[in-house]
Design an enzyme around this catalytic site. Structure first.
Site, PDB file in Angstrom:
ATOM      1  N   GLU A   1       0.869  -1.190   0.000  1.00 36.53           N
ATOM      2  CA  GLU A   1       0.000   0.000   0.000  1.00 36.53           C
ATOM      3  C   GLU A   1       0.893   1.224   0.000  1.00 36.53           C
ATOM      4  O   GLU A   1       1.736   1.374   0.879  1.00 36.53           O
ATOM      5  CB  GLU A   1      -0.943  -0.036   1.204  1.00 36.53           C
TER       6      GLU A   1
ATOM      7  N   CYS B   1      -1.517   9.389   3.866  1.00 39.07           N
ATOM      8  CA  CYS B   1      -1.603   8.966   2.461  1.00 39.07           C
ATOM      9  C   CYS B   1      -2.905   9.466   1.859  1.00 39.07           C
ATOM     10  O   CYS B   1      -3.009   9.686   0.663  1.00 39.07           O
ATOM     11  CB  CYS B   1      -1.511   7.451   2.370  1.00 39.07           C
TER      12      CYS B   1
HETATM   13  P1  NAD Z   1       8.845   4.592   3.439  1.00 38.49           P
HETATM   14  O1  NAD Z   1       8.569   3.934   2.150  1.00 38.49           O
HETATM   15  O2  NAD Z   1       9.981   5.511   3.536  1.00 38.49           O
HETATM   16  O3  NAD Z   1       9.059   3.491   4.574  1.00 38.49           O
HETATM   17  C1  NAD Z   1       8.089   2.493   4.850  1.00 38.49           C
HETATM   18  C2  NAD Z   1       8.759   1.329   5.547  1.00 38.49           C
HETATM   19  O4  NAD Z   1       9.663   0.709   4.624  1.00 38.49           O
HETATM   20  C3  NAD Z   1       9.597   1.724   6.751  1.00 38.49           C
HETATM   21  O5  NAD Z   1       9.437   0.764   7.769  1.00 38.49           O
HETATM   22  C4  NAD Z   1      11.011   1.694   6.200  1.00 38.49           C
HETATM   23  O6  NAD Z   1      11.970   1.466   7.195  1.00 38.49           O
HETATM   24  C5  NAD Z   1      10.912   0.521   5.251  1.00 38.49           C
HETATM   25  N1  NAD Z   1      11.967   0.459   4.221  1.00 38.49           N
HETATM   26  C6  NAD Z   1      12.641   1.470   3.655  1.00 38.49           C
HETATM   27  N2  NAD Z   1      13.514   0.994   2.746  1.00 38.49           N
HETATM   28  C7  NAD Z   1      13.366  -0.354   2.727  1.00 38.49           C
HETATM   29  C8  NAD Z   1      13.969  -1.405   1.992  1.00 38.49           C
HETATM   30  N3  NAD Z   1      14.931  -1.175   1.106  1.00 38.49           N
HETATM   31  N4  NAD Z   1      13.557  -2.670   2.224  1.00 38.49           N
HETATM   32  C9  NAD Z   1      12.584  -2.915   3.122  1.00 38.49           C
HETATM   33  N5  NAD Z   1      11.997  -1.961   3.861  1.00 38.49           N
HETATM   34  C10 NAD Z   1      12.370  -0.694   3.662  1.00 38.49           C
HETATM   35  O7  NAD Z   1       7.471   5.320   3.869  1.00 38.49           O
HETATM   36  P2  NAD Z   1       7.188   6.179   5.171  1.00 38.49           P
HETATM   37  O8  NAD Z   1       7.913   7.478   5.041  1.00 38.49           O
HETATM   38  O9  NAD Z   1       7.378   5.374   6.384  1.00 38.49           O
HETATM   39  O10 NAD Z   1       5.614   6.409   5.050  1.00 38.49           O
HETATM   40  C11 NAD Z   1       5.064   7.404   4.257  1.00 38.49           C
HETATM   41  C12 NAD Z   1       4.552   6.833   2.957  1.00 38.49           C
HETATM   42  O11 NAD Z   1       3.617   5.805   3.221  1.00 38.49           O
HETATM   43  C13 NAD Z   1       3.812   7.851   2.117  1.00 38.49           C
HETATM   44  O12 NAD Z   1       4.148   7.675   0.773  1.00 38.49           O
HETATM   45  C14 NAD Z   1       2.347   7.488   2.355  1.00 38.49           C
HETATM   46  O13 NAD Z   1       1.471   7.901   1.336  1.00 38.49           O
HETATM   47  C15 NAD Z   1       2.427   6.010   2.467  1.00 38.49           C
HETATM   48  N6  NAD Z   1       1.292   5.440   3.175  1.00 38.49           N
HETATM   49  C16 NAD Z   1       0.372   4.734   2.459  1.00 38.49           C
HETATM   50  C17 NAD Z   1      -0.738   4.204   3.081  1.00 38.49           C
HETATM   51  C18 NAD Z   1      -1.772   3.433   2.302  1.00 38.49           C
HETATM   52  O14 NAD Z   1      -2.601   2.777   2.919  1.00 38.49           O
HETATM   53  N7  NAD Z   1      -1.751   3.468   0.991  1.00 38.49           N
HETATM   54  C19 NAD Z   1      -0.915   4.404   4.444  1.00 38.49           C
HETATM   55  C20 NAD Z   1       0.059   5.124   5.148  1.00 38.49           C
HETATM   56  C21 NAD Z   1       1.153   5.642   4.510  1.00 38.49           C
END
Ligand code: NAD
Length: 533
Positions: A290, A325
């Site tokens: 997501e 989001c």
């Molecule tokens: P992010 O993508 O930076 O990080 C998300 C998670 O992924 C974190 O736990 C991070 O440590 C991990 N991560 C980062 N690099 C990785 C890798 N190489 N391998 C595995 N894991 C890795 O996102 P964020 O800043 O935590 O959250 C914000 C984003 O999330 C925004 O884009 C927002 O729109 C989205 N979001 C979407 C929803 C939805 O339901 N669609 C809900 C909430 C947030």
């Protein structure tokens, strides 16, 4: 067939902080969790606490020097251990009856309910949520556990299939195995709780890699699960960086599924890595991803209550500093009412109170981190060249990472700030010629998460139902605030796999269906038998 003795699901009520007893309860909770700051937290694998690794500090974005907790950084070796521990725990956890697994969630939900202000207080300090936003996040976490507990019974019960006379047929759902749970920081309790407990209640075991921005809340939740009776190894708490822990985890050949919520960039990276079959891998990894949004609210000329529409826009754009989001980051206004609506939006934006959320009076707090602060500031710098700055634009990081809610008018629909996810308090206003044009602009996006339309015209609402391409569409209301069970949540296009968290399809993503047919009357060969394979 198991029968749940659970009452019908009801969403957790939100707390009214204008009541003095609730206000003092939250103040006491903030003081209590503040009394717990500065501790060190372990990696936990198979119930074993591991410390002595290199560490990083989680800090308060409103007071950037306030260290909340020190976290051990897992490594590739810990990924190996955690995956091993999870498979070991899977052998017994998958055999537990649904009563045991659902019972764990209901117990944890009740414990969280009893300590809800402490969970909210931790979010106020660690990610800068206002009281109301933090309370809604905690309520959603409770809802996810209550909802998925009930859903687990539905998936465990007899499934409707066509019966043939010569066989005893049924279909059962079995767990997938060991999964990686990778949540974001922006709903640091609700989303992490939903992703983790959905996996666990269906009989899987997981490695939970919390976001590096919100490990303090994640650990509090993990400790609650343990206290509620979670056996060792069912959830393994593996804090660490995306590169050091995240990548080895998603690439691991014995990871069966990945449940991810976060940015488009990381989601696509995970999807790509997960698609590569590693040596010894026995399955195609299932990925639930997501991702981001660039959500739009359309306000049409046939809207009688423009004040209500403006209030909904401001709430959707600046709730939790626009770091949702689902946040409205594009306001698409019919040109016939542009000059009436925009001043209302600007006035309401300028009236928002910005403060340290711990104070209780703030409507807008800090953005989550130095990195977010810089990214958002860069977008504002770009935005003021792409449109007209109408409100905000000022950023101040002396004490914390505060950015004024920012409104930029007369933005072109293809401008950077109208296309890229900023994930901060920045609203781009775009003028549309008419409703057709507004719908076209709204759909002109790589994302497709939430959207809203304000109009009194029923035909236009019907057109939005059919043509506005988003996973969560709202009519004459704000585009944030999805409720578990009421608004199953997930988006189209680059917003993700449309998993519909909090909906009836969600647990199916953590299960695989097995059809079992037993021949009962070998003598009565039917036409169906002959034609089947
Ligand atoms: P992010 O993508 O930076 O990080 C998300 C998670 O992924 C974190 O736990 C991070 O440590 C991990 N991560 C980062 N690099 C990785 C890798 N190489 N391998 C595995 N894991 C890795 O996102 P964020 O800043 O935590 O959250 C914000 C984003 O999330 C925004 O884009 C927002 O729109 C989205 N979001 C979407 C929803 C939805 O339901 N669609 C809900 C909430 C947030």
């Amino acid at each position: 067939m198991p029968t749940p003795s659970l009452p019908e699901f009801k969403n957790e009520a939100l707390v009214d902080f204008t009541r003095p007893e609730n206000k003092s309860a939250m103040e006491a909770a903030i003081a209590k969790v503040r009394g717990e700051i500065g501790r060190e937290y372990p990696v936990v694998i198979g119930g074993e606490r591991i410390t002595g690794l290199s560490t990083w500090d989680s800090t308060n974005p409103a007071h950037k020097d306030e260290v909340l907790g020190r976290f051990n950084k897992g490594t590739r070796a810990h990924v190996e251990q955690a995956v091993e521990a999870a498979w070991k725990a899977f052998e017994s956890w998958k055999k537990q009856p649904v009563d045991v697994r659902a019972g764990l969630l209901v117990r944890a939900a009740q414990m969280m309910r009893e300590r809800k202000h402490e969970f909210s207080a931790a979010m106020i300090l660690e990610v800068g949520k206002t009281w109301a936003e933090a309370d809604a996040d905690t309520a959603e976490a409770i809802d996810f556990m209550e909802f998925y507990a009930r859903e687990a019974y539905r998936y465990a019960s007899e499934q409707p299939i066509v019966k043939v006379p010569s066989e005893d047929n049924n279909l059962v759902y079995i767990p997938l195995g060991v999964g990686a749970v990778i949540p974001p920081w922006n709903f640091p309790l609700a989303i992490m709780t939903g992703m983790t407990t959905a996996a666990v209640v269906t009989g899987n075991t997981v490695v939970l890699k919390p976001s590096s921005e919100s490990p303090w809340i994640a650990y509090r939740f993990f400790a609650l699960l343990e206290e509620a009776g979670l056996p060792p190894g069912v959830v393994n708490f593996l804090s660490g960086s995306g590169a050091e822990v995240g990548d080895p985890l998603i690439q691991h050949p014995r990871i069966r599924f990945i449940s991810f919520t976060g940015s488009k960039e990381v989601g696509l990276h995970i999807n790509e890595e997960a698609a590569k079959a590693q040596k010894g891998q026995l399955w195609i990894k299932r990925v639930v991803a997501e991702m981001g949004g660039k959500d739009a609210i359309i306000v049409d000329r046939e809207t009688s209550n423009l004040d209500e529409a403006a209030a909904a826009v401001v709430a959707s754009a600046f709730g939790f500093q626009g770091q949702k989001c689902s946040a409205c980051s594009r306001l698409i206004v019919d040109e016939a009412i542009y000059d009436q609506l925009v001043p209302l939006v600007v006035e309401k934006t300028k009236a928002l109170r910005i403060d340290d959320p711990a104070s209780g009076d703030a409507q807008v707090g800090p953005v989550v981190s130095r990195k977010a602060f810089k990214t958002i500031k860069d977008y504002i710098d770009k935005g003021v060249k792409e449109g007209q700055l109408l409100a905000g634009g000022v950023a101040d990081d002396q004490e914390g990472f505060f950015i004024q809610p920012t409104v930029i008018g007369d933005v072109d629909a293809r401008a950077t700030i109208a296309q890229e996810e900023i994930f901060g308090p920045v609203l781009a206003i775009i003028k549309a010629k008419d409703f057709d044009d507004a719908l076209r602009i709204a759909n002109d996006s790589q994302f497709g998460l939430t959207g809203a339309v304000f109009t009194d015209n029923e035909e236009k609402l019907d057109r939005a139902r059919e043509e506005f391409f988003v996973g969560n569409l709202y009519l004459n209301r704000k585009c944030t605030g999805a409720l578990v069970g009421v608004h199953p949540f997930g988006g189209f296009n680059m917003s993700g796999t449309d998993s519909k968290a909090g909906g009836r399809d969600y647990l199916g993503l953590f299960l695989q269906a097995k059809s079992i047919a037993r021949k009962v009357k070998p003598e009565s060969k039917t036409v169906q038998d002959a034609a089947a394979f």
